[in-house]
Scaffold this active site. Sequence first.
Site, mmCIF file in Angstrom:
data_model
loop_
_atom_site.group_PDB
_atom_site.id
_atom_site.type_symbol
_atom_site.label_atom_id
_atom_site.label_comp_id
_atom_site.label_asym_id
_atom_site.label_seq_id
_atom_site.Cartn_x
_atom_site.Cartn_y
_atom_site.Cartn_z
ATOM 1 N N TYR A 1 4.529 0.512 2.011
ATOM 2 C CA TYR A 1 4.891 0.403 0.598
ATOM 3 C C TYR A 1 5.208 1.806 0.104
ATOM 4 C CZ TYR A 1 4.360 -0.822 -4.404
ATOM 5 O OH TYR A 1 4.548 -1.003 -5.750
ATOM 6 N N LYS B 1 8.222 -2.206 1.891
ATOM 7 C CA LYS B 1 8.486 -2.532 0.491
ATOM 8 C C LYS B 1 9.019 -1.266 -0.168
ATOM 9 C CE LYS B 1 6.314 -3.819 -3.897
ATOM 10 N NZ LYS B 1 5.049 -4.078 -4.608
#
EC number: 4.3.3.7
Length: 282
Positions: free
Chosen positions: A125, A153
């Site tokens: 992320y 992400k």
Amino acid sequence: MVTPFTADGALDLDGARQLAAHLVDAGNDGLIVNGTTGESPTTSDAEKAELVRAVVDAVGGRAHVVAGVGTNDTRHSIELARAAESAGAHGLLTVTPYYNKPPQEGLFRHFTAIADATELPVMLYDIPGRSGVPINTETIVRLAEHPRIVANKDAKGDLGRASWAIARSGLAWYSGDDMLNLPLLSVGACGFVSVVSHVVTPELRAMIDAHTSGDVQKATEIHQKLLPVFTGMFRTQGVITTKAALALQGRPGGPLRLPLVELSPEETAQLKIDLAAGGVQL
């Protein structure tokens, strides 16, 4: 997915099960629990494990349940990863360590240590606006060599760097910035880790399906229709507006934990205008 709380601020596991079922019924392939939108900075380790178990129990047979386990302490992140695996999670979301601003080698070792700690697939992320440090493309490419680091992400907001990282890493790429969902699809993303999907999942699925089938015009039309929602849900911190939107729809969510605070009446009125302009039924 937000973490529902009761009126007195306790974890609302029944509400979590209900919300998880609703989100999967609406068309989400998976749910991330204990992420930023799940108020992970203010939930305990025990609450995180309870939430994973509850959501897996509710929807684990028909959707992937991914647990956020990232912190700025590698040892703590490993503990959370192992607890999530024991609780039945299907995968892990690991945010860039925040505040202590490690160098790229530190990021590489941090993510590798978490990926080595369980048998679960890992989604990186990358959100430098919150963490203070981006994951550089070279580091992403190195991390992609790990057999369990399979996705990213992307909340970096840089389509050029995303293009190179997607091309060179081969990771499954997910938009982590709802306003950039469609642009990221155009450079190789495969889906969204979305906040606004709490209220517009069918439209987001239709956007992906249109783009995948080559109907770029339809995908663009959906993107433009949703612009008021993208804007309205991020006029302030996204958890705040999401829980307010869920409350307007009569769905579980409940209060927030400090330092987050509820919308003012004026902000709620603006949110209603924004959601209505994007076609959301309240």
